[in-house]
Design an enzyme around this catalytic site. Sequence first.
Site, PDB file in Angstrom:
ATOM      1  N   ALA A  22      57.130  37.600  48.762  1.00 24.28           N
ATOM      2  CA  ALA A  22      57.688  38.479  49.796  1.00 24.28           C
ATOM      3  C   ALA A  22      59.084  38.056  50.245  1.00 24.28           C
ATOM      4  O   ALA A  22      59.896  38.897  50.639  1.00 24.28           O
ATOM      5  CB  ALA A  22      56.750  38.507  51.000  1.00 24.28           C
ATOM      6  N   THR A  26      62.626  40.338  51.833  1.00 25.34           N
ATOM      7  CA  THR A  26      62.909  40.448  53.277  1.00 25.34           C
ATOM      8  C   THR A  26      64.356  40.888  53.516  1.00 25.34           C
ATOM      9  O   THR A  26      64.625  41.618  54.458  1.00 25.34           O
ATOM     10  CB  THR A  26      62.644  39.122  54.016  1.00 25.34           C
ATOM     11  N   GLN A  99      54.539  38.946  43.114  1.00 23.01           N
ATOM     12  CA  GLN A  99      53.446  39.298  44.013  1.00 23.01           C
ATOM     13  C   GLN A  99      53.795  40.579  44.781  1.00 23.01           C
ATOM     14  O   GLN A  99      52.963  41.089  45.523  1.00 23.01           O
ATOM     15  CB  GLN A  99      53.214  38.164  45.013  1.00 23.01           C
ATOM     16  N   HIS A 117      49.990  41.894  41.761  1.00 20.50           N
ATOM     17  CA  HIS A 117      49.253  42.537  42.851  1.00 20.50           C
ATOM     18  C   HIS A 117      49.348  44.060  42.750  1.00 20.50           C
ATOM     19  O   HIS A 117      49.195  44.768  43.737  1.00 20.50           O
ATOM     20  CB  HIS A 117      49.755  42.059  44.216  1.00 20.50           C
ATOM     21  N   CYS A 149      41.675  62.832  42.278  1.00 24.39           N
ATOM     22  CA  CYS A 149      41.840  62.756  40.827  1.00 24.39           C
ATOM     23  C   CYS A 149      41.812  64.174  40.251  1.00 24.39           C
ATOM     24  O   CYS A 149      40.885  64.934  40.525  1.00 24.39           O
ATOM     25  CB  CYS A 149      40.711  61.925  40.228  1.00 24.39           C
ATOM     26  N   SER A 191      55.561  31.160  49.677  1.00 27.92           N
ATOM     27  CA  SER A 191      55.069  29.882  50.198  1.00 27.92           C
ATOM     28  C   SER A 191      53.860  29.399  49.399  1.00 27.92           C
ATOM     29  O   SER A 191      53.270  28.375  49.709  1.00 27.92           O
ATOM     30  CB  SER A 191      54.743  30.010  51.686  1.00 27.92           C
TER      31      SER A 191
HETATM   32 ZN   LIG Z   1      38.847  60.657  38.007  1.00 28.28          ZN
END
Ligand SMILES: [Zn+2]
Length: 241
Positions: A22, A26, A99, A117, A149, A191
């Site tokens: 992160a 920033t 991340q 992530h 969907c 970190s």
């Molecule tokens: Zn689906």
Amino acid sequence: MSAAALAALVRERQPCVVLTGAGISTESGIPDFRSDTGIWAEIDPFEVASIQAFRRDPERVWSFYRQRIHALLEAEPNDGHRALAELERRGFVGAIVTQNIDTLHSRAGSREVVEVHGSIRSAECLRCLWREELAGLLLRLEEPGPPDCPHCGEPLKPGVTLFGELLPTEALERATHLARSAGLVLVVGSSLEVWPVAGLPLEARALAIVNRGPTALDDRALLKIDGGSSETLAALVAELG
Ligand SMILES: [Zn+2]
């Protein structure tokens, strides 16, 4: 001086793989969600960003991510993102493992980016595995209610790893392989507290860290620069010439 030392490590210990957190975003106006002023200081992540919340009330999760996706898309890459893209073009950086879900590395021009992530660039159906890309998702998000969907009608899930979910297997395997084959893992703006990604640097032969404040692996690093990522990475690019 420290940028010169970092440049020497990057030159000598190829290939270099960069792990970002992160802290690199920033300076693009995206607060670190784990900081005291981050969004999780005000919002309980398990209410709006966990897989349990999604299964219970997808609209609650989407009302949060709808806003978050728009905010992240409005952010622009900063000098730190641009420096890493430049280092890849010049052959000093082989890949970035991030991340971050904000897609700023790709938008800065980096090509080898592993998003461990997930990211906001798509949403997915947990039933039939359909993946809705960003353009289509943004259209669906203009309508009320969670986006469905188009194949089976289930609510789509944000393409971000939610709390309580496992990390995407393919991305994690690729990140582990990259770390193991790296001569140097350079951590930027993390970190190193969120597992399993925080364990990746331990797979590498050598470790360098650029982060404001302490990290969990400072004592394992050959070099630690306590500083901002934009400033430090721009200095690194200048040193590498
Ligand atoms: Zn689906």
